[in-house]
Design a protein around this motif. Structure first.
Motif, PDB file in Angstrom:
ATOM      1  N   UNK A   1       0.852  -1.200   0.000  1.00  0.00           N
ATOM      2  CA  UNK A   1       0.000   0.000   0.000  1.00  0.00           C
ATOM      3  C   UNK A   1       0.886   1.248   0.000  1.00  0.00           C
ATOM      4  N   UNK A   2       0.889   2.039  -1.046  1.00  0.00           N
ATOM      5  CA  UNK A   2       1.751   3.226  -1.083  1.00  0.00           C
ATOM      6  C   UNK A   2       1.325   4.257  -0.031  1.00  0.00           C
ATOM      7  N   UNK A   3       2.286   5.066   0.401  1.00  0.00           N
ATOM      8  CA  UNK A   3       2.012   6.131   1.369  1.00  0.00           C
ATOM      9  C   UNK A   3       1.925   7.453   0.617  1.00  0.00           C
TER      10      UNK A   3
ATOM     11  N   UNK B   1       4.776   7.357  -2.061  1.00  0.00           N
ATOM     12  CA  UNK B   1       5.977   6.564  -1.789  1.00  0.00           C
ATOM     13  C   UNK B   1       5.541   5.125  -1.545  1.00  0.00           C
ATOM     14  N   UNK B   2       6.206   4.176  -2.189  1.00  0.00           N
ATOM     15  CA  UNK B   2       5.812   2.775  -2.014  1.00  0.00           C
ATOM     16  C   UNK B   2       6.955   1.848  -2.407  1.00  0.00           C
TER      17      UNK B   2
ATOM     18  N   UNK C   1       9.867   4.611   3.982  1.00  0.00           N
ATOM     19  CA  UNK C   1      10.980   4.144   3.163  1.00  0.00           C
ATOM     20  C   UNK C   1      10.418   3.452   1.931  1.00  0.00           C
ATOM     21  N   UNK C   2      11.131   3.527   0.818  1.00  0.00           N
ATOM     22  CA  UNK C   2      10.657   2.883  -0.406  1.00  0.00           C
ATOM     23  C   UNK C   2      11.158   3.641  -1.611  1.00  0.00           C
TER      24      UNK C   2
ATOM     25  N   UNK D   1      14.073   6.153  -1.452  1.00  0.00           N
ATOM     26  CA  UNK D   1      14.163   7.095  -0.327  1.00  0.00           C
ATOM     27  C   UNK D   1      14.091   6.329   0.983  1.00  0.00           C
ATOM     28  N   UNK D   2      14.762   6.865   1.999  1.00  0.00           N
ATOM     29  CA  UNK D   2      14.662   6.319   3.346  1.00  0.00           C
ATOM     30  C   UNK D   2      13.616   7.106   4.110  1.00  0.00           C
ATOM     31  N   UNK D   3      13.065   6.481   5.139  1.00  0.00           N
ATOM     32  CA  UNK D   3      12.162   7.207   6.003  1.00  0.00           C
ATOM     33  C   UNK D   3      12.941   8.365   6.633  1.00  0.00           C
ATOM     34  N   UNK D   4      12.317   9.536   6.690  1.00  0.00           N
ATOM     35  CA  UNK D   4      12.882  10.769   7.258  1.00  0.00           C
ATOM     36  C   UNK D   4      13.959  11.402   6.367  1.00  0.00           C
TER      37      UNK D   4
END
Lengths: 378, 328
Positions: free
Chosen positions: A1-3, A76-77, A53-54, A30-33
């Motif tokens: 599920x993409x964010x 983002x996914x 992240x994703x 990309x990394x989270x944050x």
């Protein structure tokens, strides 16, 4: 599920933001944050970190576009994840229109791209078109110049400054009174403090903020705002300091200025000014002021008539510090002198109180803020 | 000025009509000695006697048939169908005879008949006591359909229906009989079927409803104003046929958005007619989809209370629909 990443609400009164730069491209991991993009609001520029992240699957809002808070900015996914076929914010904003909107656009020969949509997913509503027409009429009321020239588009900051200044002069009856202070004691004490705190940059502004904050304690009516049901006295003293930027002006706020000793004030002023110029202020650092100081003297101006930063009750303008001939004990001597202009809201206070406030403020300056020295020594 | 419930205002109008016009008589099941199952005719039998407050056999076809005959003979019958659910045996009398008589006789015969019909969902009513029938009859030319939502309107519209020379189906929200209260002036002129009532003036969206839903719509609109700052125009249609098209079009040309609420089933409900009218004649004013909030397409209002609440639109549902459309 993409964010989905939405335009964040970067403070109480912020309703929209402009994407200034994407730091990642579609398809980039990309990394989270990890910083994903930069946003300009009417207050500050901010980096927005990735919420997950994703892979950056899709960018919905391009650079330079201004969208309302809550508008989806990006998806983002996982790599290769199916991106749901959905209208992007951009497509909705410039896509199909309701019959009422289509008719109005046609009647007034308007380009839909010029109208900001407030409906669902950026849809343009009839009211949006009507508001746009009303504002356009206002804007075009003065005869437009036909001579050669160019139109500079308004930046969010320019627009914000314009709104604030117009609101200020339209609502508050403002009076400016000019005073003069001898800065000799301040300069003398600066030498002492410089020796005690090597590496710390002291300017007379620290003394001016300190003296102002102390005078606000004595005269709370200047640390106030006019409201329909009365005069609201702030119990805290947060002093804003106008900082000139290339594209405008920003007012970072020194919170609880009356509680800071001079070295701490000097440090706070240097830090805020540096970060303001670098565009690194947090949105909340440029709001919540209860009184403002404008140090236009830094540019050489001797006497100014500052405009109140609404809804505050007063603003202090600081002129250039200059060696000037003055009379002391019957003799002409050169002293480091400085003009101060106090603009106040005449609804909130009268001239006599303004004088008392300035006597208190300048008394502090001319004594070199002894009280602060004591506070610091303790 | 008196404070009345909807049912009291209807009883008041019947009493006044019987007193004012000797041609008026009322008939229906249990309306005499028993005073009607909802007490709409309580005390009238004692006051006006069995010739003017006439109990009927259990035959809706008969009740309406007698009414048509009496109307043709220049009387002013007011028939009561005990529940809208029972009107179907009289369908042929209403649709085939009453509605078409004037046309069939080339304007020679009028049918000044009023048929009072308690309609709509009520908790515990179930299959045989909850139907809404306005859309079935609004399709038929020659019939007038009146649905009051306030006591004052109920009284003056009932007088107006009796004065009207055409057959009038007078639909009464039975769930609203005792739930809806309001001021009724001492003296009030009759109101002929036709004009809608702007129950609340507003600019953000138009809400069309009738009967109980008009009452709920006003409640929801006040909450939308208080909680969301939304200024909703509530149009209580009062008469569905003939529809006050000018009021509908004027309102939407102002607001650009329309929501219709009815407790009749959604498909082929009267909301569809309003939606079609708006798309047809106010297309360029529309700033959003015309929305309908209605009971789902199920055969009956459920007996189970939880499911009943799901079935019948209420102020909360209307408020949600207002917010949704306003945000479009």
């Amino acid at each position: 599920m993409p964010t989905t990443l939405q335009m964040p609400k970067l403070g109480e009164s912020v309703i929209e933001g402009t994407v200034s730069r994407w730091l990642k491209r579609e398809g980039d991991p990309v990394d989270e944050y990890e910083p994903l993009l930069e946003i300009i609001t009417d207050k500050v520029d901010t980096e927005i970190p990735s919420p997950a992240a994703g892979v950056l699957l899709r960018i919905h809002v391009g650079e330079g576009e201004t969208v309302a808070v809550g508008t989806p900015l990006a998806l983002i996914g996982d790599a290769g994840e199916e991106v749901e076929a959905r209208q992007s914010a951009r497509a909705a904003g410039s896509g199909r229109h309701s019959p009422a909107v289509a008719r109005l656009l046609a009647e007034h020969q308007l380009d839909a791209a010029a109208v900001r949509g407030s409906g669902r997913e950026g849809r343009i509503t009839r009211k949006d078109v009507e508001a746009h027409l009303a504002s356009r009429q206002q804007a075009t009321a003065p005869a437009e110049s036909t001579t050669p020239g160019e139109l500079l588009p308004l930046t969010p900051m320019r627009r914000r400054i314009a709104q604030q200044m117009v609101a200020s002069v339209q609502t508050a009856p403002q009076v400016t009174a000019v005073y003069e202070a001898d800065m000799g004691a301040v300069l003398a004490q600066r030498e002492t403090l410089r020796a005690e705190h090597p590496g710390l940059r002291f300017t007379p502004v620290a003394w001016i903020v300190a003296a102002t904050a102390r005078a606000l304690v004595e005269h709370p009516t200047l640390n106030a705002e006019w409201r329909a049901d009365g005069i609201f006295l702030h119990h805290e003293r947060h002093v804003g300091l106008a900082v000139a930027l290339e594209e405008g002006l920003i007012v970072p706020v020194i919170r609880h200025a009356d509680r800071l000793a001079l070295p701490d004030l000097a440090r706070a002023i240097a830090d805020l000014a540096t970060r303001a110029r670098a565009g690194q202020l947090r949105p909340d650092e440029a709001r919540g002021g209860t009184f403002t100081i404008s140090n236009y003297g830094a540019g050489g101006c001797l006497v100014g008539t500052p405009i109140i930063n609404p809804p505050q009750a007063a603003i202090l303008g600081v002129g250039a510090l200059q060696q000037r001939p003055v009379v002391r004990e019957g003799a002409l001597v050169a002293r480091p002198m400085c003009y101060f202009s106090l603009t106040f809201d005449h609804r909130v206070l009268d001239g006599a109180l303004a004088d008392a406030f300035m006597r208190c403020m300048m008394g502090g300056l001319e004594s070199g803020m002894d009280a602060d020295r004591e506070k610091q020594d303790r | 000025m008196a404070d009345m419930t909807l049912i009291e205002a209807i009883r008041c109008a019947l009493d006044e009509a019987l007193a004012q016009d000797g041609r008026v008589f009322i008939t229906g099941e249990d309306i005499g000695r028993r005073g009607g199952v909802f007490r709409a005719t309580q005390g009238l039998y004692e006051k006006y006697g069995a010739r003017r407050v006439m109990d009927s056999p259990l035959t809706e076809m008969g009740i309406v048939g007698v009414g048509i005959g009496a109307a043709l003979a220049d009387l002013r019958p007011v028939c009561e169908i005990q529940f809208a659910d029972f009107i179907h045996p009289a369908f042929n009398q209403i649709v085939g005879e009453a509605a078409r008589m004037y046309y069939r006789s080339a304007g020679g015969w009028r049918v000044p008949l009023v048929i009072r019909v308690p309609y709509g969902a009520v908790p515990g009513g179930g299959l045989y006591h909850c139907q809404s029938v306005e859309a079935l009859f609004a399709h038929i030319p020659g019939l007038k359909i009146v649905v009051p939502s306030t006591p004052r309107d109920a009284r003056r519209l009932l007088h107006g229906a009796i004065l009207d020379p055409n057959p009038v189906l007078f639909l009464e929200t039975k769930y609203g009989y005792r739930q809806i209260r309001g001021e009724v002036p001492e003296r009030d002129a009759p109101l002929l079927p036709g004009p809608a009532r702007i129950a609340r003036s507003g600019v953000d969206l138009s809400l069309f409803a009738w009967g109980l839903m008009a009452h709920y719509a006003e409640v929801a609109a006040e909450r939308a104003a208080r909680e969301d700052g939304l200024d909703v125009e509530v149009v209580d249609l009062r008469t569905l046929h003939p529809l006050d098209r000018d009021s509908v079009l004027t309102s939407v040309s102002k607001t650009g958005k329309a929501l219709v609420v009815h407790e009749d089933n959604r498909t082929m409900g009267f909301g569809a007619e309003i939606a079609a009218l708006l798309v047809d004649e106010a297309f360029e004013c529309l700033d959003g989809p015309v929305k309908r909030l209605a009971a789902p397409d199920v055969p009956a209002a459920p007996f189970n209370r939880g499911m009943f609440d799901f079935f019948l639109p209420g102020p909360d549902d209307i408020l949600a629909a207002i917010r949704d459309l306003a945000a479009y």
